[in-house]
Scaffold this motif. Structure first.
Motif, mmCIF file in Angstrom:
data_model
loop_
_atom_site.group_PDB
_atom_site.id
_atom_site.type_symbol
_atom_site.label_atom_id
_atom_site.label_comp_id
_atom_site.label_asym_id
_atom_site.label_seq_id
_atom_site.Cartn_x
_atom_site.Cartn_y
_atom_site.Cartn_z
ATOM 1 N N LEU A 371 0.745 -1.140 -0.033
ATOM 2 C CA LEU A 371 -0.102 -0.153 -0.101
ATOM 3 C C LEU A 371 0.889 1.303 -0.126
ATOM 4 C CD1 LEU A 371 -2.706 -0.984 2.556
ATOM 5 C CD2 LEU A 371 -2.894 -0.539 -0.090
ATOM 6 N N CYS A 372 1.735 1.151 0.802
ATOM 7 C CA CYS A 372 2.803 2.529 0.781
ATOM 8 C C CYS A 372 3.501 2.506 -0.415
ATOM 9 C CB CYS A 372 3.926 2.262 1.827
ATOM 10 S SG CYS A 372 3.214 2.084 3.452
ATOM 11 N N ARG A 373 3.908 1.602 -1.161
ATOM 12 C CA ARG A 373 4.389 1.555 -2.613
ATOM 13 C C ARG A 373 3.450 2.085 -3.520
ATOM 14 N NH1 ARG A 373 7.959 -3.988 -2.433
ATOM 15 N NH2 ARG A 373 9.817 -3.226 -1.024
ATOM 16 N N VAL A 440 4.767 6.920 11.666
ATOM 17 C CA VAL A 440 5.823 7.338 10.586
ATOM 18 C C VAL A 440 5.510 7.430 9.389
ATOM 19 C CG1 VAL A 440 7.459 6.240 12.186
ATOM 20 C CG2 VAL A 440 6.618 4.772 10.247
ATOM 21 N N TYR A 441 4.289 6.925 8.671
ATOM 22 C CA TYR A 441 3.773 6.693 7.425
ATOM 23 C C TYR A 441 2.700 7.794 7.353
ATOM 24 C CZ TYR A 441 2.208 5.971 2.674
ATOM 25 O OH TYR A 441 1.748 6.003 1.457
ATOM 26 N N ASN A 442 1.455 7.276 8.026
ATOM 27 C CA ASN A 442 0.183 8.324 7.791
ATOM 28 C C ASN A 442 0.529 9.770 8.488
ATOM 29 O OD1 ASN A 442 -1.315 6.080 7.040
ATOM 30 N ND2 ASN A 442 -2.156 5.494 9.049
ATOM 31 N N MET A 443 1.116 9.850 9.559
ATOM 32 C CA MET A 443 1.331 11.032 10.278
ATOM 33 C C MET A 443 2.598 11.844 9.778
ATOM 34 S SD MET A 443 -1.107 11.406 12.481
ATOM 35 C CE MET A 443 -2.078 10.642 11.396
ATOM 36 N N ARG A 444 3.341 11.100 9.006
ATOM 37 C CA ARG A 444 4.513 11.555 8.056
ATOM 38 C C ARG A 444 5.591 11.632 8.910
ATOM 39 N NH1 ARG A 444 0.502 10.559 4.879
ATOM 40 N NH2 ARG A 444 0.055 11.680 2.941
ATOM 41 N N PHE A 447 8.163 9.755 6.338
ATOM 42 C CA PHE A 447 7.654 9.754 5.241
ATOM 43 C C PHE A 447 8.562 9.581 4.240
ATOM 44 C CE2 PHE A 447 5.232 10.888 1.444
ATOM 45 C CZ PHE A 447 4.246 10.107 1.349
ATOM 46 N N LEU A 448 9.150 10.675 4.221
ATOM 47 C CA LEU A 448 10.461 10.560 3.013
ATOM 48 C C LEU A 448 11.475 9.619 3.138
ATOM 49 C CD1 LEU A 448 10.836 14.415 2.681
ATOM 50 C CD2 LEU A 448 9.912 12.957 0.819
ATOM 51 N N LEU A 449 11.794 9.502 4.673
ATOM 52 C CA LEU A 449 12.968 8.572 4.820
ATOM 53 C C LEU A 449 12.559 7.203 4.430
ATOM 54 C CD1 LEU A 449 15.402 7.912 6.082
ATOM 55 C CD2 LEU A 449 14.475 7.968 8.403
ATOM 56 N N SER A 450 11.142 6.932 4.795
ATOM 57 C CA SER A 450 10.797 5.592 4.743
ATOM 58 C C SER A 450 10.723 5.120 3.130
ATOM 59 C CB SER A 450 9.435 5.350 5.276
ATOM 60 O OG SER A 450 8.462 6.003 4.516
ATOM 61 N N GLY A 451 10.482 6.128 2.378
ATOM 62 C CA GLY A 451 10.232 6.063 0.896
ATOM 63 C C GLY A 451 11.522 5.735 0.324
ATOM 64 N N TYR A 452 12.498 6.450 0.944
ATOM 65 C CA TYR A 452 13.999 6.486 0.300
ATOM 66 C C TYR A 452 14.482 5.056 0.613
ATOM 67 C CZ TYR A 452 18.966 6.809 0.176
ATOM 68 O OH TYR A 452 20.271 6.578 -0.002
ATOM 69 N N LEU A 453 14.298 4.723 1.828
ATOM 70 C CA LEU A 453 14.913 3.450 2.438
ATOM 71 C C LEU A 453 14.343 2.201 1.538
ATOM 72 C CD1 LEU A 453 15.041 3.750 5.998
ATOM 73 C CD2 LEU A 453 17.108 4.045 4.651
ATOM 74 N N LEU A 459 15.843 -0.811 3.168
ATOM 75 C CA LEU A 459 14.725 -1.558 4.264
ATOM 76 C C LEU A 459 13.466 -1.356 3.699
ATOM 77 C CD1 LEU A 459 15.184 -2.742 7.187
ATOM 78 C CD2 LEU A 459 14.700 -0.701 7.956
ATOM 79 N N SER A 460 12.499 -2.238 3.607
ATOM 80 C CA SER A 460 11.472 -2.236 2.884
ATOM 81 C C SER A 460 10.424 -1.457 3.891
ATOM 82 C CB SER A 460 10.612 -3.640 2.778
ATOM 83 O OG SER A 460 10.408 -4.212 4.107
ATOM 84 N N TYR A 461 9.426 -0.814 3.398
ATOM 85 C CA TYR A 461 8.481 -0.232 4.580
ATOM 86 C C TYR A 461 7.982 -1.111 5.648
ATOM 87 C CZ TYR A 461 7.396 3.625 1.147
ATOM 88 O OH TYR A 461 7.335 4.708 0.341
ATOM 89 N N GLY A 462 7.494 -2.400 5.360
ATOM 90 C CA GLY A 462 7.150 -3.193 6.535
ATOM 91 C C GLY A 462 8.173 -3.640 7.372
ATOM 92 N N ASP A 463 9.561 -3.620 7.072
ATOM 93 C CA ASP A 463 10.419 -4.012 7.877
ATOM 94 C C ASP A 463 11.064 -2.671 8.503
ATOM 95 O OD1 ASP A 463 10.736 -6.790 7.065
ATOM 96 O OD2 ASP A 463 12.374 -6.326 5.390
ATOM 97 N N LEU A 464 10.834 -1.536 8.042
ATOM 98 C CA LEU A 464 10.922 -0.377 8.846
ATOM 99 C C LEU A 464 10.010 -0.299 9.872
ATOM 100 C CD1 LEU A 464 12.501 2.376 9.125
ATOM 101 C CD2 LEU A 464 11.090 3.319 7.768
ATOM 102 N N PHE A 465 8.766 -0.397 9.604
ATOM 103 C CA PHE A 465 7.685 -0.359 10.604
ATOM 104 C C PHE A 465 7.910 -1.366 11.649
ATOM 105 C CE2 PHE A 465 4.856 0.749 6.644
ATOM 106 C CZ PHE A 465 5.299 1.949 6.791
#
Length: 656
Positions: A371-373, A440-444, A447-453, A459-465
Motif C-alpha cells: 500500500l505504501c508503494r 511514521v507513514y500516515n502522520m508523516r 515519510f520521506l525517509l521510509s520511501g527512500y529506504l 529496508l522495506s516499508y514493512g521492515d522499517l515499521f
C-alpha cells in the motif's frame, strides 16, 4: 398517573403509548430505524387509532442515570430498543432497571446484536420482553396489534422470540420486504417533524451483493439488493436539505453500485447549492465500481460536500480474501480508484482489518508495504470484531478465533486476538506494527525517509515499521507511547478516536517529544551513515503537518544536512536543501518536478508552507474526546493539511 399522562399526550386514556428508543454513538443523529417503525404503525388504521408514538434518542456516552429517569418518566406501555454492538451493554442495564420500575410495560429488542440470540438476551425468561429476528417494520406493527387485542397471541407475530409458559418460542421468520415502498417515508409523513437532529440518515436501498463473512450486511440480506423508488429518494433528500441538516449519511452498503447514484449525487450537490445544506456527506463506497466511485467522489468534492474517500480493501492477502468470501472483489478496483483520486488531488484512505482468518503477521506486513508503494494517502487498520449474525460468528472453531471482550460498560464488542494463523502475541505485534506505520507513514513522521529506504533496497516499508515498533515497545518514558501501551492493554484500539488522539499528540501537544523520539531512533540505525537518509529525516521533521492552525516551531534538533533560514511567516519555513533531496521530494510527489529546472547539484531554497484552510485552531479548553474527534476526521482527509512545498527562489544556491 399513567392515565393522566395518556390524557395529556393524546386526549384518550385508552391510547397505548409506544416509546421508540435509540441510543446512538453520537448525539443529534436522526433515528431512521425508529422512524420507519412509527411510519408503518401509523399507516395501519387499527394501530394508529389505539397507539401514540414518541421517538427518544439519547447518546450512548451521556449520563445513564438521566437516561433511565427520562425513560421511566415516559410511562410507556411499550418500549422498543435498537440494539447494536456499541450500545448493547448499556441497553441491558437500562432494561433491567426499567423493568423494575415499569414491570407492566412491554419491551421489544431489535437490531443486529440481538436478532437470533434470544437465548442470550432473554436468559432470565421474562414474559414481557421480546426479540425481533429480522427487519423491524412488520414484526413491530403485528406485535402492537397483538398486545392491544383482548386475547394476545404472540405466535401470530412473525420473526419474534419470547417466553411463554416456561418455553422460549421463536416464530417463523417474517418474509423480507420485497417492495420497500410499502414502508411509508418517515420524512414525508411528518414523523420527524418537530425533532432537532443535525445528521440525517437515508437508505436508498437494502441489501448487499457481496457476502463478506465478517459483515452482517450481505449475510442478512441474502445478497439481494432491493431499492426505494427514485422520486421518493429525491423528495427525502430535499426534505433533509430544507430542514437544515448539516450532515448526511447514506446508509447503503454500496453507494455508487447503481448508475442512478450518480444522478442522486448531483441532486445532493444541487440542494447544497440552493439551500446551503447538507454541509458534508458520508457513505460506504461501492465495490468493483472504480470509475463510477471516482466520478461520484469528484462531484461531492467539487461541490464542497466531501473531502476524502474511504477505500475498503480489508486485506491484500489472497488466502484471507478467499476465506472471508471477499475474493470476488478485485484488488485492482481499489488500486485504480486510489490512483484516480490521487491524480485528481482528492484525499482517500484505505481501510484494513487485522487479523482476518488466513492473514499472518508477515502477510499483513507485506500488505502495508504494498500500500505504501502504491502511494496510499492514509491507511487505517481496524481490529477484527466478531459480530453476531455474521457467517464468521459460526466459524469460530473452524478458524480458531480467540476473542476478548472490550472492558466497557456500554459496548459488547468482542475483539479477535488470535486465529489459526496468528497467536495472541503475534496479533499484538501486528497492532504495534500498525501503530508504528500510523505514526511514521500516515502522520508523516518518517515519510520521506521510509520511501527512500524502501526504494533503494536498504529496508522495506514493512521492515522499517517492524523496526520502529520494536523500538517503541522498549521506550516507556514517552507519553505518546504510553497511549499506545494503554490502548492495547485495554483493547481500546477498537475505538476509532484513538487515531485522533495520536494525531492530537504527535502533531501538536507532544510534537517536540515525538521529534526527539524519532531522532533517537534514526540515530541508532546502521543506515544512519547514509547522507540522503539524514537529509530525508531532516525534511520529515520540517514537513510533518500541523493538525491545528498554529504557528510553526523550528524543531529542537541540530540540523547538519539542511539549513533552516528561519520562518517565512508564522506558518512556513525557509529551508536550504541539497539538490538531491529536492529530487527525492519530486519523486515522492511533494515538490513539483518543473520548478527545479536543470539543477542537478548545488542547494535549493524551499518554502515549506503549513497553512491550510481546513485546519481549526487548537482549543485547549475543549475535552480530549472533542479534540480527538476533530483530529480523527482530519486524519481521514490528511492530504488536505499537508504542507505546500515550493522553490522559494528559482536560483540554485551554489554548493558550499
Amino acid at each position: 398517573m399513567l392515565i393522566n399522562n395518556f390524557a395529556q399526550e393524546g386526549g384518550d386514556q385508552d391510547r397505548k403509548k409506544v416509546v421508540l428508543v435509540e441510543i446512538p454513538s453520537y448525539e443529534n443523529i436522526l433515528p431512521l430505524a425508529s422512524g420507519y417503525i412509527q411510519a408503518c404503525a401509523q399507516e395501519d388504521e387499527g394501530v394508529a387509532a389505539t397507539h401514540s408514538f414518541e421517538i427518544f434518542s439519547y447518546p450512548v456516552k451521556d449520563d445513564r442515570h438521566k437516561l433511565l429517569e427520562e425513560l421511566v418518566g415516559k410511562y410507556a406501555d411499550i418500549y422498543t430498543f435498537s440494539c447494536y454492538i456499541w450500545n448493547m451493554k448499556l441497553i441491558r442495564w437500562v432494561l433491567k432497571e426499567l423493568r423494575e420500575r415499569q414491570p407492566n410495560a412491554h419491551y421489544l429488542l431489535g437490531g443486529p446484536q440481538v436478532m437470533n440470540h434470544a437465548a442470550t438476551y432473554l436468559a432470565d425468561a421474562p414474559e414481557n420482553v421480546y426479540v425481533c429476528n429480522g427487519e423491524g417494520e412488520r414484526t413491530s406493527v403485528e406485535l402492537f396489534r397483538q398486545l392491544n387485542s383482548a386475547a394476545p397471541d404472540l405466535r401470530q407475530v412473525p420473526g419474534l422470540s419470547f417466553w411463554s409458559g416456561g418455553e422460549l418460542v421463536t416464530t417463523e421468520p417474517a418474509p423480507r420486504i420485497g417492495d420497500l415502498m410499502e414502508i411509508p417515508s418517515p420524512f414525508l409523513t411528518g414523523v420527524f417533524d418537530g425533532y432537532e437532529f443535525s445528521l440525517g440518515i437515508l437508505e436508498t436501498n437494502r441489501g448487499c451483493p457481496f457476502r463478506c463473512s465478517f459483515c452482517y450486511w450481505g449475510a442478512r440480506t441474502n445478497s439481494k439488493v432491493i431499492k426505494f423508488e427514485e422520486d421518493r429518494i429525491r423528495d427525502e433528500l430535499t426534505w433533509i436539505s430544507d430542514n437544515g441538516f448539516s450532515g448526511l449519511f447514506i446508509a447503503d452498503a454500496n453507494w455508487g453500485q447503481s448508475p442512478r447514484d450518480v444522478a442522486m449525487t448531483e441532486h445532493i450537490v444541487e440542494l447544497k447549492r440552493e439551500n446551503g445544506y447538507p454541509l458534508v456527506v458520508y457513505m460506504a463506497a461501492a465495490k468493483n465500481r472504480p470509475e463510477r466511485m471516482a466520478q461520484i467522489t469528484e462531484i461531492f468534492v467539487r461541490g464542497g460536500l466531501m473531502v476524502t474517500q474511504p477505500i475498503s480493501l480489508q486485506t491484500l492477502n489472497p488466502v484471507a480474501l478467499k476465506l472471508v468470501e471477499r475474493d470476488n472483489i478485485r484488488e485492482e478496483t481499489y488500486v485504480e480508484l486510489q490512483r484516480t483520486l490521487r491524480e485528481k488531488q482528492i484525499s482517500s484512505y484505505v481501510e484494513l482489518i487485522w487479523p482476518l482468518p488466513g492473514e499472518t503477521f508477515e502477510s499483513f506486513k507485506d500488505g502495508l508495504t504494498k500500500l505504501c508503494r502504491s502511494y496510499a494517502d492514509t491507511v487505517i487498520v481496524y481490529p477484527e470484531l466478531l459480530l453476531n449474525n455474521t457467517p464468521m460468528y459460526l466459524q469460530r472453531e473452524l478458524y480458531g478465533l480467540v476473542t476478548e471482550p472490550v472492558p466497557s460498560d456500554v459496548s459488547e464488542a468482542e475483539v479477535v486476538v488470535g486465529t489459526n494463523w496468528v497467536s495472541r502475541e503475534a496479533c499484538f505485534d501486528g497492532y504495534w506494527l500498525y501503530n508504528a506505520m500510523h505514526t511514521v507513514y500516515n502522520m508523516r513522521g518518517l515519510f520521506l525517509l521510509s520511501g527512500y529506504l524502501d526504494e533503494v533496497g536498504i529496508l522495506s516499508y514493512g521492515d522499517l515499521f517492524a523496526s520502529v515498533a520494536r523500538y517503541f515497545e522498549q521506550r516507556t518514558d514517552s507519553e505518546v507511547l504510553q497511549l499506545f501501551t494503554k490502548s492495547l492493554a485495554h483493547l481500546a484500539n477498537y475505538d476509532v478516536l484513538v487515531s485522533g488522539k495520536i494525531g492530537h499528540m504527535i502533531l501538536s501537544t507532544h510534537r517536540e517529544e515525538f521529534d526527539a523520539l524519532l531522532a533517537a531512533y534514526v540515530r541508532s540505525q546502521e543506515w544512519w551513515s547514509d547522507p540522503l537518509a539524514r537529509q530525508a529525516f531532516e525534511m520529515d521533521l520540517l514537513a510533518r503537518p500541523y493538525i491545528y492552525r498554529e504557528p510553526v516551531r523550528v524543531p529542537d534538533y541540530e540540523f547538519t544536512e539542511c539549513t533552516v533560514h528561519g520562518l517565512g511567516d508564522a506558518e512556513s519555513f525557509l529551508v536550504e536543501v541539497p539538490a538531491e533531496l529536492a529530487g527525492l521530494l519530486v519523486a515522492r510527489e511533494v515538490l513539483d518536478a518543473g520548478v527545479l529546472g536543470d539543477a542537478a547539484s548545488g542547494r535549493v531554497t524551499l518554502r515549506i508552507n503549513h497553512h491550510a484552510r481546513q485546519k481549526m485552531p487548537y482549543m485547549p479548553q475543549r475535552s480530549l474526546e472533542h479534540n480527538a474527534n476533530y483530529c480523527h476526521g482530519t486524519v481521514l482527509r490528511f492530504r488536505e493539511i499537508l504542507p505546500f512545498v515550493e522553490v522559494h527562489s528559482p536560483e540554485v544556491v551554489a554548493t558550499r
